[in-house]
Design a protein around this motif. Structure first.
Motif, mmCIF file in Angstrom:
data_model
loop_
_atom_site.group_PDB
_atom_site.id
_atom_site.type_symbol
_atom_site.label_atom_id
_atom_site.label_comp_id
_atom_site.label_asym_id
_atom_site.label_seq_id
_atom_site.Cartn_x
_atom_site.Cartn_y
_atom_site.Cartn_z
ATOM 1 N N ILE A 1 1.831 1.838 -3.548
ATOM 2 C CA ILE A 1 0.802 2.563 -4.318
ATOM 3 C C ILE A 1 0.894 4.053 -4.010
ATOM 4 O O ILE A 1 0.854 4.899 -4.916
ATOM 5 C CB ILE A 1 -0.602 2.048 -3.971
ATOM 6 C CG1 ILE A 1 -0.737 0.570 -4.274
ATOM 7 C CG2 ILE A 1 -1.665 2.839 -4.739
ATOM 8 C CD1 ILE A 1 -2.128 0.031 -4.032
ATOM 9 N N THR A 2 1.026 4.374 -2.720
ATOM 10 C CA THR A 2 1.147 5.773 -2.323
ATOM 11 C C THR A 2 2.320 6.435 -3.029
ATOM 12 O O THR A 2 2.224 7.561 -3.538
ATOM 13 C CB THR A 2 1.371 5.851 -0.802
ATOM 14 O OG1 THR A 2 0.428 5.025 -0.161
ATOM 15 C CG2 THR A 2 1.268 7.259 -0.309
ATOM 16 N N LEU B 1 0.840 -1.200 0.000
ATOM 17 C CA LEU B 1 0.000 0.000 0.000
ATOM 18 C C LEU B 1 0.878 1.254 0.000
ATOM 19 O O LEU B 1 0.547 2.256 -0.642
ATOM 20 C CB LEU B 1 -0.939 -0.010 1.203
ATOM 21 C CG LEU B 1 -1.956 -1.148 1.141
ATOM 22 C CD1 LEU B 1 -2.809 -1.191 2.385
ATOM 23 C CD2 LEU B 1 -2.842 -1.011 -0.082
ATOM 24 N N LEU B 2 2.011 1.194 0.691
ATOM 25 C CA LEU B 2 2.959 2.310 0.631
ATOM 26 C C LEU B 2 3.499 2.468 -0.786
ATOM 27 O O LEU B 2 3.757 3.583 -1.244
ATOM 28 C CB LEU B 2 4.113 2.076 1.601
ATOM 29 C CG LEU B 2 3.829 2.384 3.055
ATOM 30 C CD1 LEU B 2 5.045 2.039 3.903
ATOM 31 C CD2 LEU B 2 3.497 3.837 3.225
ATOM 32 N N ALA C 1 1.550 7.103 -6.601
ATOM 33 C CA ALA C 1 0.662 8.271 -6.718
ATOM 34 C C ALA C 1 1.471 9.556 -6.578
ATOM 35 O O ALA C 1 1.291 10.505 -7.350
ATOM 36 C CB ALA C 1 -0.423 8.206 -5.657
ATOM 37 N N LEU C 2 2.378 9.585 -5.606
ATOM 38 C CA LEU C 2 3.198 10.792 -5.401
ATOM 39 C C LEU C 2 4.088 11.051 -6.607
ATOM 40 O O LEU C 2 4.204 12.190 -7.076
ATOM 41 C CB LEU C 2 4.054 10.639 -4.143
ATOM 42 C CG LEU C 2 3.311 10.841 -2.832
ATOM 43 C CD1 LEU C 2 4.188 10.422 -1.667
ATOM 44 C CD2 LEU C 2 2.908 12.289 -2.687
#
Lengths: 157, 510
Positions: free
Chosen positions: B178-179, B175-176, B182-183
């Motif tokens: 994916i974050t 999940l990090l 996104a960033l």
């Protein structure tokens, strides 16, 4: 670049709640934490595409007015993956509940055993050496403590 | 030629589907797995020759051009690791097939193992080959998703906790990831690894370093660097020996590979990175001290694995060609040696019926071949000349001395100390497990548990697979010269981005 404040607050909320729940000891809460964190991450991917715009069909709108389609494609993929893995996690937690009968996250038995065993061994050795040195002169207090601890250690094992 | 790049991903995926359909006939499954992995090894060798002689081999999936479509690239680094990984996965598959045949009658063969194992291989191959950050995420998920199934197969009450930790930690890091994507997309507008460097270089320095740190954390959890290593010694030893071997050999190395790829290609570090040097030193020391404290053979090996991830980080943190060449050499050496050690641990456990070093003894007398198979990779891990570990370590020490800053010299010193402590740790295993009077196997504590299997018998396939890996690790030392030259060319590629970007982006990309 403009920032959508609603989305920013929403993301912050989802991430904080997600990580807070991850820190809990109950397995169900940890799973809920993963779910909420997953929502946050997927929403973030969606927001990364910029402000909303027209659908991306050739000829329906001016190119400048269209929304960026790539993050949407990425978010869809990520949603499918997080969905699948959450299902797996739920199945696994059900198995854990069936095997263990409760839903607390346990300490690592071997970790604790290594820490305690080292300590206990050293104490036993010290006490045994002490007992040998003063054999016959003292009340047999120390030798008694030794076997007691070994039993306890065997119990842990 | 370029269609070859898709085969290491495509073949195991198709074979996994077929293997699932053929779930009722174990012979078909076994043959399928062995054939597919052999073909991948051959393809990887062909790709390596091609990439070394005429530059990276590129395939645009679905005909979408970069930077929008997904591109697969086999350059020197990717195809070298692909080749080593294919050999290791093949050996481990042969080992587990041998174990399963020997265990006939224990509990019947499972239908999930082969499909999931092939999926894992597909994920590993995709992670090496992809030139797209999001596709790298997908590769990690394919790989980790199958590893979740493999580690939780026939899970018992003792092991369910450990596998739970593994799944949750890996999911959190995904999940990090994916974050992070996104960033990166918000900041640059692309996820193509060849298009990223230019865009990243235009960002403010603060944004650049925070992105670089986020990459370090995400891949650091996968690669198990201290202080993000805590999940590894808990979870890996709880899986059966062949599965632990493939996890230990490949999953962490894929994390290291992703770190090498992103920190050299995407971010530009002109000189050594002190923060990563500190992490490398901590990883080495904490890992090896943790190993010395253990009494469980598999946990000890897992801590040693963590410790030796530190060496790879050390070479990477220097950001010199010779340092990176050392890392590549080290990764190749460590994949084979670590897999061999875990397979030997599987053999030892079969003869003793326990994983506790205190409870086992006398394997050397009873089964001298197993002792030899342990001694070679163990000494190699500790860096005794002339074995492969020595070659890889000396390359790293040279790189550290060449950079010569106080931090680099301190970490070089730490690496020497860690080598000695590693030697102490493997001596402890040797004294505990191999010396002494041969003892009959301990009674099987739990017949449903795959981890401690004490039958006193091993099949030829198991010994052959382990022996094969040991021979490969010796061959690495024999052909250290050409391999070091190849690593240096590969390091030059990734550090100076020679040909990667023009190969991926085409003519107009330059």
């Amino acid at each position: 670049m403009t920032i959508n404040i609603t989305m920013a607050v929403m993301l912050a909320g989802l991430y904080s709640i997600g990580f807070y729940l991850l820190m809990q000891r109950s397995l169900m809460r940890v799973i809920l934490g993963i779910v909420i964190l997953g929502h946050g991450a997927n929403l973030f991917l969606q927001v990364a595409g910029g402000p909303p715009g027209e659908p991306t069909f050739v000829g329906t709108a001016a190119v400048e007015a269209m929304v960026d389609p790539l993050p949407q494609a990425l978010a869809l993929t990520a949603i499918v993956i997080t969905f699948g893995l959450t299902t797996f996690l739920l199945a696994l937690s059900y198995r854990s509940w069936a095997l263990l009968g409760h839903d607390e996250v346990q300490d690592d038995v071997e970790d604790r055993r290594v820490a305690e065993a080292e300590l206990a061994e050293r104490e036993i050795e010290d006490e045994a050496a002490e007992a040998e040195r003063v054999a016959g002169f003292e009340a047999p207090e120390a030798p008694e403590a030794g076997p007691g601890q070994t039993d306890e250690e065997a119990g842990v094992r | 030629m370029s269609f070859l790049v898709a085969l290491p991903v495509l073949l195991p995926l198709l074979a996994a589907a077929l293997s699932l359909v053929a779930g009722r006939s174990p012979m078909v499954q076994r043959a399928l797995g062995v054939v597919v992995l052999t073909v991948i090894a051959c393809v990887a060798a062909a790709l390596l020759v091609e990439a070394d002689s005429s530059g990276p081999v590129v395939l645009e999936l679905g005909g979408y051009g970069p930077p929008f479509g997904i591109t697969l690239v086999a350059d020197r680094l990717a195809s070298l690791l692909l080749l080593v990984s294919a050999l290791v996965t093949l050996a481990v598959l042969v080992f587990s097939v041998g174990q399963r045949i020997t265990d006939f009658g224990r509990r019947a063969a499972s239908t999930t193992f082969h499909p999931m194992y092939l999926m894992l291989c597909a994920g590993v191959s995709l992670a090496y080959l992809t030139a797209d950050l999001f596709n790298l995420f997908v590769a990690f998920e394919v790989m980790l998703g199958s590893s979740y199934v493999l580690i939780t197969r026939r899970v018992t009450a003792q092991r369910v906790r450990a596998s739970m930790t593994y799944v949750i930690v890996s999911l959190t890091s995904s999940l990090l990831f994916i974050t992070m994507i996104a960033l990166v997309y918000t900041a640059t507008g692309t996820v193509n690894m060849a298009a990223l460097p230019e865009k990243i270089a235009a960002l403010p320095p603060g944004v650049q370093s925070s992105l670089a740190l986020l990459f370090l954390i995400v891949f650091g959890i996968k690669a198990a660097l201290v202080p993000l290593h805590f999940w590894l010694p808990d979870s890996y030893p709880t899986a059966p020996a062949p599965i632990t071997a493939v996890f230990a050999a490949l999953l962490t190395k894929v994390g290291v590979y992703a770190l090498i790829r992103t920190q050299t290609l995407v971010f530009v570090h002109s000189d050594s990175w002190t923060a990563l040097l500190v992490v490398a030193l901590l990883t080495m020391i904490v890992g090896v001290l943790g190993a010395i404290a253990q009494n469980d053979l598999n946990r000890m090996l897992s801590f040693l694995l963590v410790s030796h991830i530190g060496y790879m980080l050390f070479g990477l943190a220097l950001f010199t060609v010779i340092g990176l060449a050392g890392v590549i050499l080290y990764v190749v050496h460590h994949i084979t040696v670590q897999a061999a050690l875990f397979l030997v641990s599987g053999l030892v456990t079969r003869h003793t019926g326990t994983v506790s070093l205190q409870a086992m003894s006398g394997v050397a007398k009873g089964y001298p071949l197993v002792a030899v198979l342990f001694a070679v990779p163990a000494l190699s891990l500790a860096g005794i000349p002339p074995l492969s570990g020595f070659v890889a370590k000396i390359a790293l020490f040279q790189a550290g001395a060449e950079v010569g800053t106080p931090a680099a010299l301190a970490v070089t010193g730490g690496a020497v100390v860690t080598s000695l402590l590693t030697l102490y740790a493997v001596t402890k295993i040797w004294a505990g497990a191999f010396w002494g009077k041969p003892a009959p196997p301990q009674p099987d504590p739990d017949p449903n548990d795959d981890v401690t299997v004490g039958t006193g018998t091993t099949s030829g396939a198991m010994l052959g697979a382990t022996g094969g890996l040991v021979v490969v690790s010796v061959l690495i030392a024999v052909f250290a010269g050409p391999l070091a030259a190849m690593s240096e060319r590969a390091a030059n590629d990734v550090l100076h981005d020679a040909g990667y970007r023009s190969a991926v982006l085409g003519e107009e990309g330059r």
